[in-house]
Scaffold this motif. Structure first.
Motif, PDB file in Angstrom:
ATOM      1  N   SER A 151       0.836  -1.197   0.000  1.00  0.00           N
ATOM      2  CA  SER A 151       0.000   0.000   0.000  1.00  0.00           C
ATOM      3  C   SER A 151       0.875   1.252   0.000  1.00  0.00           C
ATOM      4  O   SER A 151       2.011   1.243   0.483  1.00  0.00           O
ATOM      5  N   VAL A 152       0.334   2.326  -0.557  1.00  0.00           N
ATOM      6  CA  VAL A 152       1.039   3.599  -0.671  1.00  0.00           C
ATOM      7  C   VAL A 152       0.348   4.611   0.232  1.00  0.00           C
ATOM      8  O   VAL A 152      -0.868   4.807   0.137  1.00  0.00           O
ATOM      9  N   LYS A 153       1.115   5.259   1.092  1.00  0.00           N
ATOM     10  CA  LYS A 153       0.551   6.177   2.081  1.00  0.00           C
ATOM     11  C   LYS A 153       1.040   7.603   1.825  1.00  0.00           C
ATOM     12  O   LYS A 153       2.240   7.840   1.744  1.00  0.00           O
ATOM     13  N   PRO A 154       0.122   8.574   1.691  1.00  0.00           N
ATOM     14  CA  PRO A 154       0.551   9.976   1.609  1.00  0.00           C
ATOM     15  C   PRO A 154       1.124  10.419   2.955  1.00  0.00           C
ATOM     16  O   PRO A 154       0.531  10.159   4.006  1.00  0.00           O
ATOM     17  N   VAL A 155       2.297  11.053   2.933  1.00  0.00           N
ATOM     18  CA  VAL A 155       2.943  11.538   4.150  1.00  0.00           C
ATOM     19  C   VAL A 155       3.464  12.953   3.915  1.00  0.00           C
ATOM     20  O   VAL A 155       3.486  13.444   2.780  1.00  0.00           O
ATOM     21  N   HIS A 156       3.877  13.617   4.990  1.00  0.00           N
ATOM     22  CA  HIS A 156       4.544  14.914   4.926  1.00  0.00           C
ATOM     23  C   HIS A 156       5.756  14.881   5.841  1.00  0.00           C
ATOM     24  O   HIS A 156       5.752  14.201   6.870  1.00  0.00           O
ATOM     25  N   TYR A 157       6.798  15.602   5.473  1.00  0.00           N
ATOM     26  CA  TYR A 157       7.954  15.763   6.351  1.00  0.00           C
ATOM     27  C   TYR A 157       8.438  17.208   6.257  1.00  0.00           C
ATOM     28  O   TYR A 157       8.128  17.925   5.302  1.00  0.00           O
ATOM     29  N   PRO A 164       5.165  17.306   0.771  1.00  0.00           N
ATOM     30  CA  PRO A 164       4.298  16.138   0.556  1.00  0.00           C
ATOM     31  C   PRO A 164       5.063  15.019  -0.146  1.00  0.00           C
ATOM     32  O   PRO A 164       5.930  15.269  -0.983  1.00  0.00           O
ATOM     33  N   ALA A 165       4.736  13.797   0.204  1.00  0.00           N
ATOM     34  CA  ALA A 165       5.425  12.652  -0.382  1.00  0.00           C
ATOM     35  C   ALA A 165       4.532  11.426  -0.280  1.00  0.00           C
ATOM     36  O   ALA A 165       3.470  11.458   0.356  1.00  0.00           O
ATOM     37  N   TYR A 166       4.974  10.345  -0.904  1.00  0.00           N
ATOM     38  CA  TYR A 166       4.282   9.060  -0.832  1.00  0.00           C
ATOM     39  C   TYR A 166       5.258   8.017  -0.310  1.00  0.00           C
ATOM     40  O   TYR A 166       6.392   7.911  -0.789  1.00  0.00           O
ATOM     41  N   LEU A 167       4.805   7.250   0.678  1.00  0.00           N
ATOM     42  CA  LEU A 167       5.638   6.242   1.322  1.00  0.00           C
ATOM     43  C   LEU A 167       5.082   4.852   1.029  1.00  0.00           C
ATOM     44  O   LEU A 167       3.910   4.572   1.294  1.00  0.00           O
ATOM     45  N   THR A 168       5.922   4.000   0.482  1.00  0.00           N
ATOM     46  CA  THR A 168       5.557   2.612   0.197  1.00  0.00           C
ATOM     47  C   THR A 168       6.412   1.709   1.071  1.00  0.00           C
ATOM     48  O   THR A 168       7.644   1.729   0.979  1.00  0.00           O
ATOM     49  N   LEU A 169       5.760   0.933   1.932  1.00  0.00           N
ATOM     50  CA  LEU A 169       6.450   0.016   2.827  1.00  0.00           C
ATOM     51  C   LEU A 169       6.200  -1.421   2.384  1.00  0.00           C
ATOM     52  O   LEU A 169       5.129  -1.731   1.849  1.00  0.00           O
ATOM     53  N   PRO A 170       7.151  -2.313   2.596  1.00  0.00           N
ATOM     54  CA  PRO A 170       6.947  -3.717   2.213  1.00  0.00           C
ATOM     55  C   PRO A 170       5.681  -4.281   2.851  1.00  0.00           C
ATOM     56  O   PRO A 170       5.389  -4.009   4.025  1.00  0.00           O
ATOM     57  N   ALA A 171       4.917  -5.025   2.089  1.00  0.00           N
ATOM     58  CA  ALA A 171       3.687  -5.622   2.609  1.00  0.00           C
ATOM     59  C   ALA A 171       4.000  -6.496   3.820  1.00  0.00           C
ATOM     60  O   ALA A 171       4.930  -7.303   3.808  1.00  0.00           O
ATOM     61  N   GLY A 172       3.252  -6.272   4.909  1.00  0.00           N
ATOM     62  CA  GLY A 172       3.446  -7.048   6.116  1.00  0.00           C
ATOM     63  C   GLY A 172       4.538  -6.529   7.026  1.00  0.00           C
ATOM     64  O   GLY A 172       4.766  -7.090   8.108  1.00  0.00           O
ATOM     65  N   GLY A 176      10.694  12.435 -12.216  1.00  0.00           N
ATOM     66  CA  GLY A 176      11.276  13.105 -13.370  1.00  0.00           C
ATOM     67  C   GLY A 176      10.681  14.482 -13.566  1.00  0.00           C
ATOM     68  O   GLY A 176       9.964  15.008 -12.728  1.00  0.00           O
ATOM     69  N   GLY A 177      10.969  15.071 -14.713  1.00  0.00           N
ATOM     70  CA  GLY A 177      10.426  16.395 -15.011  1.00  0.00           C
ATOM     71  C   GLY A 177      11.512  17.367 -15.452  1.00  0.00           C
ATOM     72  O   GLY A 177      12.057  17.242 -16.531  1.00  0.00           O
ATOM     73  N   PRO A 178      11.857  18.379 -14.602  1.00  0.00           N
ATOM     74  CA  PRO A 178      11.300  18.579 -13.264  1.00  0.00           C
ATOM     75  C   PRO A 178       9.862  19.087 -13.253  1.00  0.00           C
ATOM     76  O   PRO A 178       9.238  19.135 -12.198  1.00  0.00           O
ATOM     77  N   GLY A 179       9.347  19.466 -14.426  1.00  0.00           N
ATOM     78  CA  GLY A 179       7.970  19.950 -14.483  1.00  0.00           C
ATOM     79  C   GLY A 179       6.976  18.819 -14.415  1.00  0.00           C
ATOM     80  O   GLY A 179       6.242  18.542 -15.380  1.00  0.00           O
ATOM     81  N   ALA A 180       6.926  18.137 -13.282  1.00  0.00           N
ATOM     82  CA  ALA A 180       6.027  16.996 -13.079  1.00  0.00           C
ATOM     83  C   ALA A 180       5.831  16.826 -11.584  1.00  0.00           C
ATOM     84  O   ALA A 180       6.353  17.596 -10.782  1.00  0.00           O
ATOM     85  N   ARG A 181       5.080  15.782 -11.197  1.00  0.00           N
ATOM     86  CA  ARG A 181       4.898  15.436  -9.796  1.00  0.00           C
ATOM     87  C   ARG A 181       4.530  13.970  -9.708  1.00  0.00           C
ATOM     88  O   ARG A 181       4.094  13.360 -10.705  1.00  0.00           O
ATOM     89  N   ASP A 182       4.742  13.378  -8.534  1.00  0.00           N
ATOM     90  CA  ASP A 182       4.265  12.023  -8.304  1.00  0.00           C
ATOM     91  C   ASP A 182       2.819  12.068  -7.837  1.00  0.00           C
ATOM     92  O   ASP A 182       2.372  13.057  -7.243  1.00  0.00           O
ATOM     93  N   GLU A 183       2.085  10.967  -8.104  1.00  0.00           N
ATOM     94  CA  GLU A 183       0.706  10.835  -7.665  1.00  0.00           C
ATOM     95  C   GLU A 183       0.522   9.507  -6.948  1.00  0.00           C
ATOM     96  O   GLU A 183       1.296   8.566  -7.149  1.00  0.00           O
ATOM     97  N   TRP A 184      -0.517   9.439  -6.129  1.00  0.00           N
ATOM     98  CA  TRP A 184      -0.873   8.203  -5.454  1.00  0.00           C
ATOM     99  C   TRP A 184      -1.366   7.197  -6.485  1.00  0.00           C
ATOM    100  O   TRP A 184      -2.179   7.512  -7.350  1.00  0.00           O
ATOM    101  N   GLY A 185      -0.858   5.982  -6.387  1.00  0.00           N
ATOM    102  CA  GLY A 185      -1.267   4.930  -7.306  1.00  0.00           C
ATOM    103  C   GLY A 185      -0.167   3.900  -7.436  1.00  0.00           C
ATOM    104  O   GLY A 185       0.812   3.889  -6.671  1.00  0.00           O
ATOM    105  N   PHE A 186      -0.308   3.011  -8.404  1.00  0.00           N
ATOM    106  CA  PHE A 186       0.666   1.950  -8.622  1.00  0.00           C
ATOM    107  C   PHE A 186       1.879   2.504  -9.362  1.00  0.00           C
ATOM    108  O   PHE A 186       1.749   3.225 -10.353  1.00  0.00           O
ATOM    109  N   ASP A 187       3.059   2.161  -8.885  1.00  0.00           N
ATOM    110  CA  ASP A 187       4.322   2.528  -9.520  1.00  0.00           C
ATOM    111  C   ASP A 187       5.191   1.276  -9.553  1.00  0.00           C
ATOM    112  O   ASP A 187       5.558   0.747  -8.513  1.00  0.00           O
TER     113      ASP A 187
END
Length: 662
Positions: free
Chosen positions: A406-412, A421-429, A443-454
C-alpha cells in the motif's frame, strides 16, 4: 457485472498469482511492460483497438470484436527507432494510427511522425499525412494530428493539421513563401483533401469546436535569431464567421506561464475552456466566443492546481475537471456522468482511481480505466443500455494485488520548516521500522508524483525496501510559488528537499542507519546524482536512469532545434549551471554510482550519461554504466527492465551491506 439503479454489483477480483512471488522471477514480473498501452472504441461501439507490447521494444495494434472477443493483429512497430503513437477510429471499419521514427543526423537524433489510415482488418493501409513537396524549403518532421473527428456524412472525414514550409523553384520567382501549420479536411478512405485553413507564418496549432469548424488559431513568436519564442498569440472566430479576432496572449518561460491557455471549445455554449492563474495556482475558466470575451471561473482548488479536463465522445465534450491533492480527484459537470462516477466509486471501493477513456459516438458505451495503489489497473467497458460493466484487459495480470504494498501519503519538514508532501511505500506485512530505504525523486522537473501503482516503487518494496517519493519544491501541481524557478535554476531548494526526505526516513526510524540509497529517472536521475554532490555520503548508493548530468551540455544539446531559446531560458545563466551539474562536480561524490541509458533517447541525450561515467572514472570513483542500443527514454523493453531491476537490487545490497532477500 450489472448496473442496478444507483449501485454496481461487482464480484471480487480474482488474484492472478495465488502464491508468494519467488525471488528469482520477481524482476521479470515487475519489469514486464504493461499489457495494454491504449484502448479506443469504434464509433458504433462494436470494436476495440488495443495497443499492446510486442517482442523487445515493439508494439502491436489488435482489433477486438466486442460481441465475440475475437482479436486480430493489424499493425506492428519494431520498437527502438520505430514506435506506435495512438490509434483512433475514423469510421466503424477504419483506423487512424500515428507512427514515430527516430533518425540519426549530424546534429543528433531527429524524430519524424506520420499518420496512417487502415481498415479494421489491417488492409488498405495508406499514408494520411500529406506528402512532402519536392521544392519544400525544409523537411516536415511532424505529419500532423487530427483536431476534429466529427463526420456528419459518415465518410470518415477528419480535420487534421499539416505543416507546410515555403517552396522554391530554381530560376523562378513563383515559389510559395507561406509557411506554418494548415488544416485540411481529409477523407480517410479515398484520401481526398480539401484545404480548410491555409498555412500562416508562425501558426503552430488550431482548435476545432468538435463539429467541423475551426474556431481558434495559435501563433508562436520567433526570436531575432530564428528560434521559437515563449509568447503565443491567440485568435478566435465568432460562430459562422471566417474573420479572425484577437483573443489574447499566453506566455511560457522557464516552466512558468501567464495568460489564458485555451484547451477545448463547447459549441453549444459558445465558449472555450482553458486554464489561467488564480492566487498563484492554475484554475479552470471559460471564456465566451461571442465577442464579449466574458471570463468565468469554472473550478479552482485553494491547495493545488486544477490540471486537467475530462472530455468524452468524438467531439471531446467537456464533462469535468481534475486535480490532485493526496489522490487524483474528478469534479463532474455532467449530471449523468457524475451519478455514474458516484456509483462506480461505491461499487469499486478498493479502486478509487477511475478515468473515462473513450466512448462510442452516441456515448452509450464507455471505456473506463480503474486502478489503485495495490492494483496496476485495467480497462472496463460500461454499456448504458444493458447496465453492464465488463473487464476488458488487466495492465499487469502477472502481479497479485494481495501481495503488493500500500502507498501512504505523508509529509515531512524541510530544513527551512516547509511541509513537503510525499508518498511512502512500505513492504507488505512490514512494521515499517529499521528497513533499507530508497528515496525516489520523480522526473520532469515539471512533473509530480501521484498516489497509485508505480512499478519501480512496488518492485523495491517487494524486495524489502521502504520507498519515499517526494514532491519537492520544483514539482508542478502546487502553484507557482512551489515550482520556484524550476528544479534546475532552484536546484539547492529542490535537492535539499529530496535530501531532507532521506533524513526524515532515518530520523523516524523507518530507515535503518547506513541503509539509505537514492534512485531516479530523468530529472530524478539528475536529483539522485546531485544529492551526492550536495551532501556527499548521505545516500550510500546512487542509481540514475537516463539522467541529466550537465546543464551546459543540456543547453547545447538543443542548439540545433527550434526550441533552443526556450531550453536556454529554462536552464538559465549563472553560477548554478556549474554548481548544479553533477558531471562538473563528480569528484565530490563519495559513494558507488550506477547509470542506465538508451542510445535513442530524445528526451535526454545519451551523451549525458557517457559524460558522467567518464568524469566519475577520471575521479577514481566507483561507477557501473549500462547502455542499451536502440532504446529510448522509457527503456520500454521487458527483458531490459527486468535486468535493470535485478542489477539495481544487487548493486544496492552490495553498497549497503545487505544480505540477499528471501
Amino acid at each position: 457485472m450489472r448496473f442496478w439503479g444507483a449501485a454496481l454489483i461487482v464480484p471480487a477480483l480474482v488474484a492472478v498469482v495465488g502464491t508468494a512471488q519467488a525471488q528469482e522471477d520477481m524482476a521479470e514480473k515487475f519489469g514486464q511492460r504493461e499489457r495494454v498501452r491504449q484502448v479506443s472504441i469504434s464509433p458504433d461501439g462494436q470494436r476495440l483497438a488495443v495497443i499492446e507490447p510486442a517482442k523487445g521494444a515493439g508494439s502491436l495494434v489488435s482489433v477486438i470484436t466486442i460481441a465475440t472477443g475475437a482479436s486480430q493483429p493489424v499493425l506492428t512497430a519494431k520498437g527502438g527507432n520505430e514506435q506506435l503513437g495512438r490509434c483512433d477510429w475514423a469510421l466503424p471499419t477504419r483506423l487512424v494510427c500515428s507512427v514515430h521514427v527516430i533518425n540519426r543526423s549530424p546534429t543528433g537524433l531527429a524524430g519524424f511522425s506520420r499518420l496512417l489510415a487502415l481498415d479494421a482488418d489491417g488492409r488498405n493501409m495508406q499514408m494520411l499525412s500529406d506528402k512532402m513537396r519536392v521544392r519544400a524549403q525544409g523537411a516536415s518532421q511532424f505529419g500532423g494530428s487530427v483536431i476534429d473527428w466529427s463526420d456528419e456524412e459518415g465518410s470518415g472525414r477528419v480535420l487534421m493539421t499539416r505543416y507546410q514550409s515555403g517552396e522554391y523553384q530554381t530560376g523562378s520567382l513563383l515559389g510559395r513563401s507561406g509557411s506554418g501549420v494548415a488544416v485540411d479536411a481529409v477523407d480517410t478512405v479515398s484520401l481526398k483533401r480539401k484545404a480548410v485553413e491555409s498555412p500562416k507564418d508562425g501558426v503552430v496549432d488550431y482548435i476545432s469546436d468538435g463539429r467541423g469548424h475551426v474556431r481558434m488559431m495559435i501563433s508562436q513568436t520567433e526570436t531575432a535569431d530564428g528560434y521559437t519564442g515563449n509568447t503565443y498569440n491567440i485568435s478566435y472566430r465568432k460562430t459562422g464567421s471566417r474573420d479572425w479576432q484577437s483573443f489574447g496572449t499566453y506566455v511560457s518561460e522557464a516552466g512558468l506561464s501567464s495568460g489564458f491557455l485555451p484547451v477545448a471549445i463547447d459549441p453549444a455554449l459558445d465558449l472555450v475552456y482553458g486554464f489561467d492563474a488564480l492566487n498563484g495556482r492554475s484554475a479552470l475558466y471559460s471564456m465566451s466566443l461571442d465577442g464579449k470575451m466574458t471570463k468565468t471561473l469554472v473550478y479552482a482548488n485553494d491547495r493545488v492546481d486544477v490540471d486537467g479536463l475530462v472530455q468524452i465522445g468524438r467531439s471531446g465534450r467537456v464533462v469535468g475537471a481534475q486535480f490532485v491533492t493526496d489522490k487524483r480527484q474528478t469534479v463532474f459537470f455532467d449530471p449523468a456522468l457524475k451519478s455514474l462516477g458516484t456509483a462506480l466509486a461505491k461499487a469499486l471501493p478498493n479502486h478509487p482511481l477511475i478515468s473515462f477513456v473513450d466512448s462510442s459516438a452516441d456515448e452509450q458505451k464507455l471505456v473506463l480505466w480503474v486502478g489503485s495503489d495495490v492494483d496496476p489497473g485495467g480497462y472496463y467497458l460500461f454499456d448504458k443500455a444493458t447496465k453492464q460493466l465488463a473487464e476488458i484487459l488487466k495492465l499487469r495480470p502477472q502481479l497479485d494485488p494481495a501481495h503488493l504494498a500500500s502507498v501512504k501519503p505523508v509529509h515531512y519538514k524541510s530544513r527551512d520548516g516547509v511541509d513537503i508532501p510525499a508518498y511512502l511505500t512500505l513492504p507488505a506485512g512490514s512494521d515499517g521500522k529499521g528497513l533499507p530505504a530508497i528515496v525516489m525523486p520523480h522526473g520532469g522537473p515539471g512533473a509530480r508524483d501521484e498516489w497509485g501503482f508505480d512499478w519501480l516503487a512496488q518492485y523495491f518494496a517487494a524486495r524489502g525496501y521502504a520507498v519515499l517519493q517526494p514532491n519537492f519544491r520544483g514539482s508542478t501541481g502546487y502553484g507557482s510559488a512551489w515550482f520556484q524557478k524550476n528544479g534546475f535554476q532552484s536546484w539547492p531548494t529542490a535537492i535539499g528537499d529530496v535530501d531532507d526526505g532521506g533524513k526524515w526516513l532515518v530520523a523516524s526510524g523507518i530507515a535503518a542507519p547506513g541503509k539509505l540509497s537514492i534512485i531516479g529517472w530523468s530529472y530524478g536521475g539528475y536529483a539522485a546524482l546531485q544529492s551526492g554532490v550536495y551532501e556527499p555520503g548521505l545516500f550510500k548508493a546512487i542509481v540514475a536512469i537516463a539522467p541529466v548530468t550537465d546543464l551546459e551540455q543540456l543547453r547545447e544539446d538543443s542548439r540545433y532545434y527550434t526550441n533552443f531559446r526556450q531550453i536556454e531560458a529554462f536552464i538559465g545563466r549563472g553560477d548554478h549551471v556549474k554548481s548544479g551539474s553533477p558531471a562538473q562536480n563528480a569528484q565530490k561524490i563519495t559513494v558507488p554510482v550506477m547509470l542506465f541509458h538508451g542510445d535513442y533517447d530524445q528526451n535526454v541525450d545519451v551523451g549525458q550519461s557517457r559524460l558522467m561515467a567518464g568524469r566519475l572514472r577520471s575521479s577514481g570513483k566507483t561507477v557501473e554504466y549500462a547502455e542499451f542500443p536502440g532504446l529510448d527514454h522509457q527503456l520500454a523493453d521487458s527483458e531490459v527492465r527486468a535486468n535493470m531491476l535485478r542489477d539495481t537490487d544487487n548493486f544496492l545490497r552490495a553498497a549497503m551491506g545487505l544480505q540477499e532477500a528471501d
